[in-house]
Design a protein around this motif. Structure first.
Motif, PDB file in Angstrom:
ATOM      1  N   LYS A 166       0.830  -1.195   0.000  1.00 59.52           N
ATOM      2  CA  LYS A 166       0.000   0.000   0.000  1.00 59.52           C
ATOM      3  C   LYS A 166       0.871   1.254   0.000  1.00 59.52           C
ATOM      4  CE  LYS A 166      -4.101  -1.865   0.089  1.00 59.52           C
ATOM      5  NZ  LYS A 166      -5.022  -1.687  -1.067  1.00 59.52           N
ATOM      6  N   ARG A 167       0.386   2.274  -0.669  1.00 56.58           N
ATOM      7  CA  ARG A 167       1.059   3.571  -0.671  1.00 56.58           C
ATOM      8  C   ARG A 167       1.288   4.026   0.768  1.00 56.58           C
ATOM      9  NH1 ARG A 167       1.486   8.413  -3.752  1.00 56.58           N
ATOM     10  NH2 ARG A 167       1.088  10.284  -2.520  1.00 56.58           N
ATOM     11  N   ASN A 168       2.485   4.505   1.050  1.00 59.03           N
ATOM     12  CA  ASN A 168       2.903   4.998   2.364  1.00 59.03           C
ATOM     13  C   ASN A 168       2.912   3.916   3.451  1.00 59.03           C
ATOM     14  OD1 ASN A 168       3.422   7.702   1.593  1.00 59.03           O
ATOM     15  ND2 ASN A 168       1.225   8.149   1.683  1.00 59.03           N
ATOM     16  N   GLN A 169       2.901   2.660   3.057  1.00 60.04           N
ATOM     17  CA  GLN A 169       3.033   1.574   4.029  1.00 60.04           C
ATOM     18  C   GLN A 169       4.360   1.727   4.772  1.00 60.04           C
ATOM     19  OE1 GLN A 169       2.015  -2.277   2.391  1.00 60.04           O
ATOM     20  NE2 GLN A 169       3.469  -3.348   3.723  1.00 60.04           N
ATOM     21  N   SER A 170       4.350   1.559   6.083  1.00 59.66           N
ATOM     22  CA  SER A 170       5.534   1.867   6.896  1.00 59.66           C
ATOM     23  C   SER A 170       6.419   0.662   7.191  1.00 59.66           C
ATOM     24  CB  SER A 170       5.102   2.501   8.225  1.00 59.66           C
ATOM     25  OG  SER A 170       4.300   1.601   8.972  1.00 59.66           O
ATOM     26  N   LYS A 171       5.939  -0.549   6.910  1.00 57.17           N
ATOM     27  CA  LYS A 171       6.731  -1.739   7.215  1.00 57.17           C
ATOM     28  C   LYS A 171       6.328  -2.872   6.280  1.00 57.17           C
ATOM     29  CE  LYS A 171       7.783  -4.960  11.050  1.00 57.17           C
ATOM     30  NZ  LYS A 171       9.247  -4.924  10.902  1.00 57.17           N
ATOM     31  N   ILE A 172       7.329  -3.674   5.860  1.00 57.44           N
ATOM     32  CA  ILE A 172       7.035  -4.888   5.115  1.00 57.44           C
ATOM     33  C   ILE A 172       7.522  -6.085   5.925  1.00 57.44           C
ATOM     34  CG2 ILE A 172       7.121  -3.724   2.884  1.00 57.44           C
ATOM     35  CD1 ILE A 172       9.869  -4.986   2.428  1.00 57.44           C
ATOM     36  N   ASN A 173       6.923  -7.216   5.670  1.00 59.57           N
ATOM     37  CA  ASN A 173       7.193  -8.409   6.480  1.00 59.57           C
ATOM     38  C   ASN A 173       8.420  -9.155   5.951  1.00 59.57           C
ATOM     39  OD1 ASN A 173       6.912 -10.419   8.406  1.00 59.57           O
ATOM     40  ND2 ASN A 173       5.447 -11.596   7.159  1.00 59.57           N
ATOM     41  N   VAL A 174       9.614  -8.623   6.254  1.00 56.98           N
ATOM     42  CA  VAL A 174      10.862  -9.271   5.859  1.00 56.98           C
ATOM     43  C   VAL A 174      11.872  -9.167   6.991  1.00 56.98           C
ATOM     44  CG1 VAL A 174      10.587  -8.848   3.384  1.00 56.98           C
ATOM     45  CG2 VAL A 174      11.796  -7.176   4.795  1.00 56.98           C
ATOM     46  N   SER A 175      12.829 -10.068   6.978  1.00 53.97           N
ATOM     47  CA  SER A 175      13.981 -10.007   7.868  1.00 53.97           C
ATOM     48  C   SER A 175      15.216 -10.137   6.989  1.00 53.97           C
ATOM     49  CB  SER A 175      13.934 -11.128   8.906  1.00 53.97           C
ATOM     50  OG  SER A 175      15.065 -11.075   9.745  1.00 53.97           O
ATOM     51  N   LEU A 176      16.067  -9.109   7.005  1.00 56.55           N
ATOM     52  CA  LEU A 176      17.204  -9.049   6.088  1.00 56.55           C
ATOM     53  C   LEU A 176      18.519  -8.930   6.857  1.00 56.55           C
ATOM     54  CD1 LEU A 176      15.601  -6.479   3.629  1.00 56.55           C
ATOM     55  CD2 LEU A 176      15.964  -8.907   3.151  1.00 56.55           C
ATOM     56  N   LYS A 213      16.928  -3.680   8.303  1.00 54.17           N
ATOM     57  CA  LYS A 213      16.964  -5.144   8.303  1.00 54.17           C
ATOM     58  C   LYS A 213      15.685  -5.769   8.860  1.00 54.17           C
ATOM     59  CE  LYS A 213      19.430  -5.442  12.735  1.00 54.17           C
ATOM     60  NZ  LYS A 213      20.672  -5.941  13.397  1.00 54.17           N
ATOM     61  N   ASN A 214      14.878  -4.960   9.572  1.00 52.02           N
ATOM     62  CA  ASN A 214      13.610  -5.462  10.110  1.00 52.02           C
ATOM     63  C   ASN A 214      12.413  -5.155   9.216  1.00 52.02           C
ATOM     64  OD1 ASN A 214      14.832  -6.480  12.528  1.00 52.02           O
ATOM     65  ND2 ASN A 214      14.943  -4.364  13.278  1.00 52.02           N
ATOM     66  N   GLY A 215      12.675  -4.527   8.067  1.00 55.20           N
ATOM     67  CA  GLY A 215      11.598  -4.248   7.119  1.00 55.20           C
ATOM     68  C   GLY A 215      10.915  -2.909   7.312  1.00 55.20           C
ATOM     69  N   ASN A 216      11.435  -2.049   8.199  1.00 50.89           N
ATOM     70  CA  ASN A 216      10.860  -0.717   8.389  1.00 50.89           C
ATOM     71  C   ASN A 216      11.224   0.175   7.204  1.00 50.89           C
ATOM     72  OD1 ASN A 216       9.716  -1.059  11.120  1.00 50.89           O
ATOM     73  ND2 ASN A 216      11.855  -1.337  11.725  1.00 50.89           N
ATOM     74  N   VAL A 217      10.217   0.803   6.621  1.00 52.64           N
ATOM     75  CA  VAL A 217      10.419   1.617   5.425  1.00 52.64           C
ATOM     76  C   VAL A 217      10.904   3.009   5.819  1.00 52.64           C
ATOM     77  CG1 VAL A 217       9.307   2.619   3.392  1.00 52.64           C
ATOM     78  CG2 VAL A 217       8.615   0.350   4.199  1.00 52.64           C
ATOM     79  N   ASP A 218      11.929   3.488   5.126  1.00 42.32           N
ATOM     80  CA  ASP A 218      12.392   4.867   5.294  1.00 42.32           C
ATOM     81  C   ASP A 218      11.337   5.785   4.674  1.00 42.32           C
ATOM     82  OD1 ASP A 218      13.587   7.344   5.245  1.00 42.32           O
ATOM     83  OD2 ASP A 218      15.451   6.675   4.299  1.00 42.32           O
ATOM     84  N   MET A 219      10.632   6.522   5.507  1.00 43.50           N
ATOM     85  CA  MET A 219       9.510   7.334   5.017  1.00 43.50           C
ATOM     86  C   MET A 219       9.956   8.613   4.311  1.00 43.50           C
ATOM     87  SD  MET A 219       7.151   5.263   5.579  1.00 43.50           S
ATOM     88  CE  MET A 219       5.698   6.221   5.131  1.00 43.50           C
ATOM     89  N   ASP A 220      11.258   8.867   4.257  1.00 44.82           N
ATOM     90  CA  ASP A 220      11.768   9.944   3.406  1.00 44.82           C
ATOM     91  C   ASP A 220      11.797   9.520   1.938  1.00 44.82           C
ATOM     92  OD1 ASP A 220      12.141  11.744   5.486  1.00 44.82           O
ATOM     93  OD2 ASP A 220      14.191  11.062   5.882  1.00 44.82           O
TER      94      ASP A 220
END
Length: 554
Positions: A166-176, A213-220
């Motif tokens: 989704k647009r402006n989604q703040s996190k995706i379900n990944v571990s990197l 690495k926890n899937g948090n999206v850089d909102m910038d």
């Protein structure tokens, strides 16, 4: 000869897929370098298939590792401007990559690079210094083969199990393992369905964004589209260490092919994050009355946090061909091309040719980018084809092609002089769309020669009858502060500059139906906008189209 295992150092087989905005593919076989450490001479050879073999004597291995540096002459480069040095250059970088060594060009050398299909892979700091590089494009084996490719040794990771975004989604379900640049594609949706002389059927829905690495999206650099489906998703790990490339005087001897869309990519291709290019020069010679276009001597793709500073580049001659609509078009040709890249800065950069000479095409093009910055640059153009999310131009001067963009977020222009047809042109071939805000402060707008009385700050066109693959917006809010408009070349019957050009001359009353409605600007705020003529700033020649725009201030 069978190599003994204790003397076999490594088989370098570096590979990747080079993908530019023209959709070019790349055969990686020419990038293979076999490195051995046998007794005998240190030398480079190529087999019948073009594969390189570098043998480095054990004594030289110890010496180079102790110095921490290798030079092109160490592996046979002549640097005389006549002998083809590309094999020695590629071998030097391959050994440096293996051992983690700095590469230094030989001071005062002139390296000739022929049209052979060979790429030097840069993965360590490189100092080109005062050396000159002559890149001969008059007879090439593969016009898509980069001369240098700046790459990471971190492997991309295919991401499965994420079916939508989704647009402006703040996190995706990944571990990197580390922070990464995410590229995502949906082949079932087409965006950027181009209109006009270079019309096409659009491109797959695409986005790029940063995650930790926890899937948090850089909102910038947020996700800008809703993805109902995902056909491909990849994580490109971000190198922690900055890779530095400095110096170098490069000259391209231009191709003389027929003028068609056969783009040349014999360039420096940057496909690694956290790179600084400092003090490079690129010039072009030998352009005649025809030629194929170029896709950027500096090409920045699939990466982030790249800075190019104190660099001098060159615009290419403009040639014409027949476009997809069957009519003559001028071909875009670039010395800077940026694609699928975030947080890219050009600082203290300029070009060799006159930024107002229309025989040369605008120097820069970009696609699918976020957070682009020109700071203290003198260039003929800023351009965003398939969208930019957030861009800033400051302390700069832009020439005859000005600012051309579509995209979203905030576009800021400050303390700059703009000399195009309009202060900001919203590209009509992609729907003249900007979903966000424009901020213009402390600037001078000097319309280019030939503009006449048709002077406007925001340019573009939108008929409402073409499906671009997305809803098209005008900037919701426009703020203009301390702007000087040099309209001294206008004639006596001039009515004064307009905020908006006439985007649709047919749309003059309620009866006009837009099949794909345009979302019009809501508010314009003006503060200290002056004209050389003394004439007042108007809203638009198309009073009906912009009837609901609220203009505040002077």
């Amino acid at each position: 000869m069978i190599l003994r295992l204790n003397k076999l150092l490594v088989l370098f087989c570096l590979f990747s897929c080079v993908l530019t905005s023209q959709g070019q593919t790349h055969n990686a076989s020419h990038e293979t370098v076999l490195i051995t450490s046998e007794d005998g001479a240190t030398e480079v050879s190529a087999n019948k298939k073009g594969k390189l073999h570098l043998n480095v004597s054990p004594e030289d291995v110890r010496k180079f590792k102790a110095l921490g540096t290798v030079q092109y002459s160490d592996f046979g480069a002549k640097g005389n401007g006549e002998t083809d040095d590309i094999n020695a250059i590629a071998a030097t970088h391959a050994f440096a990559n293996q051992e983690g060594l700095l590469v230094k060009a030989d001071q005062g050398a002139t390296y000739y690079i022929s049209g052979v299909k060979r790429t030097a892979i840069i993965q360590t700091d490189t100092d080109f210094g005062t050396a000159k590089f002559i890149i001969d494009d008059t007879d090439v084996e593969d016009r898509n083969t980069a001369i240098f490719k700046v790459s990471s040794n971190l492997e991309p990771v295919k991401l499965d199990g994420i079916n939508s975004l989704k647009r402006n989604q703040s996190k995706i379900n990944v571990s990197l393992p580390q922070s990464s640049l995410i590229t995502v594609n949906n082949a079932h949706v087409k965006h950027y369905i181009r209109y006009g002389l270079n019309q096409n059927n659009g491109a797959d829905q695409t986005d790029i964004f940063l995650v930790d690495k926890n899937g948090n999206v850089d909102m910038d650099a947020p996700i800008i589209w809703d993805f109902d489906k995902i056909t491909e998703m990849t994580a490109l790990p971000i190198d922690d260490k900055i890779l530095n490339i400095s110096g170098g005087h490069f000259t391209t001897i231009a191709n003389d092919e027929e003028s068609k869309y056969n783009y040349y990519s014999r360039n420096i291709s940057i496909k690694r994050s956290n790179v600084v290019v400092d003090g490079l020069e690129h010039r072009v010679r030998g352009e005649g009355n025809h030629g194929a276009p170029y896709s950027g001597f500096i090409s920045i793709t699939d990466c982030c946090f790249v800075t190019v500073k104190n660099t001098i580049l060159t615009g290419h001659k403009t040639f014409s061909t027949i476009g997809t609509a069957g009519k003559p078009v001028t071909m875009g040709t670039y010395d800077i091309l940026i694609g699928r890249a975030l947080n890219v800065t050009f600082l203290n950069c300029s070009q060799t040719n006159d930024i107002n000479d229309r025989t040369y095409w605008g120097i820069m093009g970009s696609n699918y980018c976020k957070n682009l910055l020109f700071d203290n640059c003198t260039f003929s153009r800023f351009d965003a084809h398939k969208g930019v999310a957030n861009a800033t131009i400051r302390n700069s001067t832009l020439g005859h092609m000005g600012i051309n963009a579509i995209g979203s977020g905030t576009f800021t222009v400050e303390n700059s002089t703009i000399q195009g047809w309009s202060l900001i042109n919203l590209r009509s071939d992609y729907g003249s769309t900007w979903q966000g805000e424009l901020i213009i402060r402390d600037c001078i707008f000097k319309p280019r020669e030939g503009t006449g009385n048709n002077i406007s700050l925001i340019g573009g066109a939108y008929s409402g009858q073409h499906d671009f693959g997305y809803t098209c917006y005008m900037p919701e809010k426009i703020t203009i502060e301390n702007l000087k408009i040099d309209d001294s070349a206008a004639s006596a019957d001039y009515n004064g500059p307009a905020i908006f050009t006439n985007f649709n001359k047919e749309m003059t009353e309620e009866s006009y139906i837009q099949a794909f409605p345009y979302v019009i600007t809501k508010k314009v705020t003006l503060n200290n906008v002056t004209t050389t003529s003394g004439k007042a700033l108007r809203v638009s020649d198309n009073v009906f189209m912009f009837r609901d725009v609220v203009v505040e201030g002077e």
